[in-house]
Design an enzyme around this catalytic site. Structure first.
Site, mmCIF file in Angstrom:
data_model
loop_
_atom_site.group_PDB
_atom_site.id
_atom_site.type_symbol
_atom_site.label_atom_id
_atom_site.label_comp_id
_atom_site.label_asym_id
_atom_site.label_seq_id
_atom_site.Cartn_x
_atom_site.Cartn_y
_atom_site.Cartn_z
ATOM 1 N N GLU A 208 7.437 3.155 -23.884
ATOM 2 C CA GLU A 208 6.680 2.964 -22.635
ATOM 3 C C GLU A 208 6.014 4.223 -22.086
ATOM 4 O O GLU A 208 6.553 4.890 -21.190
ATOM 5 C CB GLU A 208 7.575 2.362 -21.544
ATOM 6 C CG GLU A 208 8.007 0.959 -21.841
ATOM 7 C CD GLU A 208 8.557 0.216 -20.631
ATOM 8 O OE1 GLU A 208 8.602 0.801 -19.536
ATOM 9 O OE2 GLU A 208 8.913 -0.960 -20.777
ATOM 10 N N GLU A 408 11.245 -5.389 -25.744
ATOM 11 C CA GLU A 408 11.991 -5.598 -24.500
ATOM 12 C C GLU A 408 11.426 -6.799 -23.773
ATOM 13 O O GLU A 408 10.204 -7.013 -23.760
ATOM 14 C CB GLU A 408 11.874 -4.385 -23.546
ATOM 15 C CG GLU A 408 12.708 -3.204 -23.910
ATOM 16 C CD GLU A 408 12.623 -2.086 -22.879
ATOM 17 O OE1 GLU A 408 12.398 -2.363 -21.687
ATOM 18 O OE2 GLU A 408 12.771 -0.913 -23.291
HETATM 19 C C1 FCB Z 1 11.726 -0.921 -19.088
HETATM 20 C C2 FCB Z 1 12.520 0.236 -19.644
HETATM 21 C C3 FCB Z 1 13.994 -0.043 -19.763
HETATM 22 C C4 FCB Z 1 14.495 -0.794 -18.562
HETATM 23 C C5 FCB Z 1 13.685 -2.040 -18.341
HETATM 24 C C6 FCB Z 1 14.164 -2.901 -17.209
HETATM 25 O O1 FCB Z 1 10.598 -0.442 -18.454
HETATM 26 O O2 FCB Z 1 12.014 0.599 -20.903
HETATM 27 O O3 FCB Z 1 14.657 1.173 -19.958
HETATM 28 O O4 FCB Z 1 14.457 0.016 -17.459
HETATM 29 O O5 FCB Z 1 12.354 -1.687 -18.106
#
Ligand code: FCB
Length: 502
Positions: A208, A408
């Site tokens: 990210e 994610e």
């Molecule tokens: C993302 C992050 C992870 C966690 C989630 C909820 O942005 O990569 O570490 O904080 O959100």
């Protein structure tokens, strides 16, 4: 018949259905003739392709604890979390989930959930406590033991090399404002690939970009229910536009240099790529013109990250918009940044924006989120499960990445343990099911999405929210470190077992 009676009968029927009882239709409801009752459709459930990789994700700083053990050096997040007022609940991650000592139990948790793939991150400061110099054998040994435990449990390890925990020693020398940090990252990435690629076959380089660059070096203001909410991350800077754009550039330079270092040091067949939170524009109404608009918007919103990584150039609109504040770069930089990757990881929680086509020169009109637009618990988390389809679809039409992983997806919820010791996270189950419906559509349409990692295996230290945002499939009592799988863990296990939306 009075309206009241009808309502009561209806309530009775609903109540009976909730208990799994067949109720006779209440008087006053039309009877459907048997021949026009809906017929069950024969065929497969909403299945995923064979071999689809189901997994969970975590990151080192959020779960490990043991911050001073076995030679680990401080990272910017250690320092930031200890500054008064930076973490919402006043907590820090010195102990977090104590995963450093309990990793075997956590591997077992995954095994019990039927999870076959695990995305974790390695802490740069366990390996190089000052960011550069002599490697720390004890730090490497931890990840080596973790990888062995995973493989023994039949779980495929996916390692992320940078999940925001920059060595503080490098921050003291300018951090991501310095090109040297990009080089140091590549050295660390190459070292890790050399040591682990006999057993770890897939590496995610950087997690990210927007989060650690923009939120860490400028901070963002979100408007939630008419109120401004400020979000900041370590190192907590507020840079000018030109400096911020240079940090963005150094971060993608680190991406390219690390790919080259991994290729140079890893065993043949090792694959790598970034894991980015692709800002995704979703067509408000699915028409060819709106899809085109969403594609244009998605490409521009990611101009300084995935777009330059995958196209090898900054878009004209980005350079025009940044003008005199544009980053300083060479053609050689662009060649490095766009070093070919094997896959892209996409972190997707929500649409960045809904769009429709427009005659405006940009080609799209953003549709603002209505004030009543539903959201999950986190202030930023507006609900839009269809982003789970559009993110891989638009990434594919824009850049044709060979493979994609959803690295994610998940949500925080107001999870509470009941007196009888269970955690019924109905909203997370709803969130998960709806997201999987849209992901399944992507795979059915042939998009090369190879797997899905749920964020997160267990509740953990959620950056500036501390322990107040629970994202886990497993509930953690941070006083006792007891882990309790939630209802969503049972849902996820079932989806994995059926390889389908359940
Ligand atoms: C993302 C992050 C992870 C966690 C989630 C909820 O942005 O990569 O570490 O904080 O959100």
């Amino acid at each position: 018949m009075s309206a009241d009676l009808t309502k009561r009968d209806f309530a009775k029927a609903v109540g009976a259905a909730a208990l799994g009882m067949a109720a006779a239709p209440p008087a006053g409801f039309a009877q459907t003739p048997a021949e026009s009752q809906p017929k069950p459709v024969q065929g497969r459930a909403a299945s995923f392709p064979d071999g689809f990789a189901w997994g969970v994700a975590t990151s080192a700083f959020q779960i490990e604890g043991a911050v001073k053990e076995d030679g680990r050096g401080p990272s910017i997040w250690d320092v930031y979390a200890h500054k008064p007022g930076k973490i919402r609940d006043g907590s820090n991650a010195d102990v977090a989930n104590d995963h450093y000592h309990r990793y075997r139990d956590d591997v077992k948790l995954m095994q019990d959930m039927g999870v076959r793939n695990y995305r974790f991150s390695t802490a740069w400061t366990r390996i190089f406590p000052d960011g550069v110099g002599q490697p720390n054998a004890k730090g490497l040994d931890f990840y080596s033991r973790l990888v062995d435990a995973l493989l023994e449990a039949g779980i495929e390890p996916f390692a992320t090399l940078y999940h925001w925990d920059l060595p503080q020693a490098l921050q003291d020398k300018g951090g991501w404002q310095s090109r040297d940090t990009a080089k140091a990252f590549a050295d660390y990435a190459g070292y890790m690939a050399g040591k682990l690629s006999d057993r770890v076959k897939r590496f995610f380089t950087i997690n990210e970009f927007f989060s650690f660059v923009d939120i860490g070096h400028r901070g963002i203001d979100e408007t939630v229910g008419g109120k401004k909410v400020r979000i900041e991350f370590a190192p907590g800077l507020k840079l000018s536009n030109s400096r911020l754009n240079q940090v963005r550039h150094n971060a993608v330079l680190a991406q390219g240099l690390s790919v080259q270092a991994i290729r140079a040091n890893a065993e043949a067949g090792t694959k790598c790529g970034p894991a980015d939170n692709l800002a995704t524009a979703v067509p408000a109404i699915e028409t060819p013109a709106n899809i085109k608009a969403a594609e244009i918007a998605t490409r521009e919103m990611n101009a300084s990250y995935l777009t330059v990584i995958l196209e090898g150039k900054y878009t004209d609109a980005y350079l025009a918009a940044t003008g005199g504040d544009a980053p300083k770069f060479t053609d050689e930089d662009l060649r490095i940044i766009s070093s070919p990757v094997d896959f892209i990881g996409i972190n997707i929680y929500r649409p960045a924006v809904y769009v429709v086509a427009s005659e405006h020169p940009g080609g799209f009109r953003p549709v603002p989120f209505n004030r009543s637009h539903p959201r999950m618990l986190s202030t930023w988390h507006l609900l839009g499960p269809e982003a789970m389809y559009w993110a891989p679809r638009l990434a594919h039409s824009l850049w044709k990445p060979g493979e994609m992983y959803i690295t994610e997806n998940g949500c925080a919820a107001s999870d509470e343990m009941s007196a009888s010791g269970i955690v019924d996270d109905s909203d997370r189950v709803m969130f998960l099911r709806n997201n999987l419906v849209h992901l399944q559509r992507a795979t059915v349409e042939g998009l090369p999405v190879k797997g899905y990692f749920h964020w997160s295996l267990m509740d953990n230290f959620e950056w500036s929210d501390g322990f107040s945002s629970r994202f886990g499939l497993v509930y953690v009592d941070f006083k006792t470190q007891k882990r309790t799988p939630k209802l969503s863990a049972a849902y996820f296990r079932e989806a994995i077992a059926k390889n389908a939306v359940v």
